[in-house]
Motif scaffolding. Structure first.
Motif, PDB file in Angstrom:
ATOM      1  N   PRO A  89       0.839  -1.202   0.000  1.00 23.69           N
ATOM      2  CA  PRO A  89       0.000   0.000   0.000  1.00 23.69           C
ATOM      3  C   PRO A  89       0.877   1.255   0.000  1.00 23.69           C
ATOM      4  N   SER A  90       1.823   1.347   0.944  1.00 23.44           N
ATOM      5  CA  SER A  90       2.693   2.525   1.013  1.00 23.44           C
ATOM      6  C   SER A  90       3.990   2.164   1.734  1.00 23.44           C
ATOM      7  N   THR A  91       5.119   2.559   1.148  1.00 26.26           N
ATOM      8  CA  THR A  91       6.410   2.270   1.798  1.00 26.26           C
ATOM      9  C   THR A  91       6.536   3.028   3.124  1.00 26.26           C
TER      10      THR A  91
ATOM     11  N   GLY B 267       0.517  11.278  -0.658  1.00 24.58           N
ATOM     12  CA  GLY B 267       1.198  12.536  -0.921  1.00 24.58           C
ATOM     13  C   GLY B 267       1.032  13.473   0.255  1.00 24.58           C
ATOM     14  N   ARG B 268       1.521  14.691   0.097  1.00 22.62           N
ATOM     15  CA  ARG B 268       1.354  15.682   1.155  1.00 22.62           C
ATOM     16  C   ARG B 268      -0.103  16.103   1.234  1.00 22.62           C
ATOM     17  N   GLN B 269      -0.476  16.651   2.389  1.00 20.12           N
ATOM     18  CA  GLN B 269      -1.794  17.211   2.625  1.00 20.12           C
ATOM     19  C   GLN B 269      -2.915  16.245   2.243  1.00 20.12           C
TER      20      GLN B 269
ATOM     21  N   ARG C  64       7.346  21.610 -14.367  1.00 20.06           N
ATOM     22  CA  ARG C  64       6.505  20.436 -14.114  1.00 20.06           C
ATOM     23  C   ARG C  64       7.127  19.536 -13.061  1.00 20.06           C
ATOM     24  N   LYS C  65       6.256  18.989 -12.220  1.00 20.96           N
ATOM     25  CA  LYS C  65       6.731  18.196 -11.084  1.00 20.96           C
ATOM     26  C   LYS C  65       7.085  16.776 -11.519  1.00 20.96           C
ATOM     27  N   LEU C  66       8.244  16.290 -11.069  1.00 18.46           N
ATOM     28  CA  LEU C  66       8.566  14.884 -11.329  1.00 18.46           C
ATOM     29  C   LEU C  66       8.984  14.143 -10.078  1.00 18.46           C
TER      30      LEU C  66
HETATM   31  C1  BTN Z   1       3.887  14.872  -2.489  1.00 20.43           C
HETATM   32  O1  BTN Z   1       4.442  15.544  -3.348  1.00 20.43           O
HETATM   33  O2  BTN Z   1       2.699  15.065  -2.214  1.00 20.43           O
HETATM   34  C2  BTN Z   1       4.685  13.819  -1.738  1.00 20.43           C
HETATM   35  C3  BTN Z   1       4.678  12.494  -2.438  1.00 20.43           C
HETATM   36  C4  BTN Z   1       5.485  11.428  -1.706  1.00 20.43           C
HETATM   37  C5  BTN Z   1       5.394  10.077  -2.378  1.00 20.43           C
HETATM   38  C6  BTN Z   1       6.306   9.049  -1.766  1.00 20.43           C
HETATM   39  S1  BTN Z   1       6.419   7.580  -2.727  1.00 20.43           S
HETATM   40  C7  BTN Z   1       7.227   6.732  -1.435  1.00 20.43           C
HETATM   41  C8  BTN Z   1       6.544   7.166  -0.148  1.00 20.43           C
HETATM   42  N1  BTN Z   1       5.382   6.330   0.122  1.00 20.43           N
HETATM   43  C9  BTN Z   1       4.243   7.023   0.068  1.00 20.43           C
HETATM   44  O3  BTN Z   1       3.106   6.531   0.262  1.00 20.43           O
HETATM   45  N2  BTN Z   1       4.498   8.305  -0.228  1.00 20.43           N
HETATM   46  C10 BTN Z   1       5.921   8.567  -0.374  1.00 20.43           C
END
Ligand code: BTN
Length: 247
Positions: free
Chosen positions: A12-14, A42-44, A108-110
């Protein structure tokens, strides 16, 4: 950093993986990488799109020694500097940082960075630095609604980028900057951040929970907050919010 490593096909998420390891006493520098995240964050409170095989989705455990929670924003900026430097070195693109920690090429965001700190009695117990880099995503991999604002390293550089080399470079830069930070405090790291910033000196609009502020971004304060000067000459210190370049 990265000496203790967990590689996952799908999770699901690291961030959650590292949180579990941290609670079991995993050491500073523990790294979790996944080929795919099914609920990347992501943030927020936003979601982070993390399709299989083409990106770097990783979280790194940091255990600062006896540091107050108030330095958490500095850690966030430090990670952004490390990733931005690594991206420039490995992909040869002119990457910059949008406050606090989005990495952009040509506007642009990467790459997005999410640093989450877990504290006790106002001291940081540990922090989880989550890094998401859109490495080899192609135009068709990018969701329609993100196309105007998002890109990938391969699209920006015109060639495929070796993910392993980039992960190595990120860890390398992180190690050096973290050492610099522990030896000399935030000053030198803050200057590096300012040099890579695409926010400073620009007209910006900041969307905060209390409304929108417009003005010129003038610098960072010693805590890592953004300083803004509005049209009436009033100074603001911004601790969190979403920056829109161009005001
Ligand atoms: C953002 O720009 O909103 C932050 C994004 C952060 C993504 C990374 S991917 C690895 C780690 N696991 C997540 O669930 N989110 C961060």
């Amino acid at each position: 950093l990265g000496l203790k490593l967990k590689l996952l096909e799908s999770t699901p998420s690291t961030q959650e993986e590292v949180r579990k390891l941290a609670e079991k006493g995993a050491p500073h520098g523990t790294l979790v990488l996944a080929e795919e995240q099914t609920a990347g964050r992501g943030r927020q409170g936003r979601r982070w799109y993390s399709p299989p095989g083409k990106g770097i989705w990783m979280s790194l455990l940091l255990r600062p020694e006896r540091q107050p929670l108030s330095i958490a924003p500095q850690l966030t900026l430090l990670v952004a500097v490390a990733v931005c430097r690594a991206i420039r070195k490995v992909a040869g693109v002119n990457a910059g940082i949008k406050w606090p920690n989005d990495i952009l090429v040509s506007g642009r965001k990467l790459c997005g960075i999410l640093v989450e700190s877990v504290a006790e009695d106002e001291l940081i117990r540990y922090a989880i630095a989550g890094i998401g880099i859109d490495v080899n995503l192609e135009e068709r991999d990018i969701p329609q609604e993100l196309k105007p604002v998002a890109t990938s390293l391969s699209l920006a550089s015109g060639r495929r980028i070796d993910r392993i080399a980039l992960i190595g470079a990120v860890l390398n830069e992180m190690e050096q900057l973290y050492e610099l930070y522990t030896q000399e405090g935030f000053g030198p790291v803050g200057h590096l951040w300012e040099a890579l910033s695409v926010t400073l000196g620009r007209e910006i609009a900041v969307h905060t929970p209390n409304g929108v502020l417009k003005g010129t971004a003038t610098g960072l304060d010693s805590s890592g907050a953004l300083l803004l000067l509005d049209q009436d000459g009033k100074h603001f210190t911004i601790f969190s919010g979403e920056v829109q370049l161009g005001g």
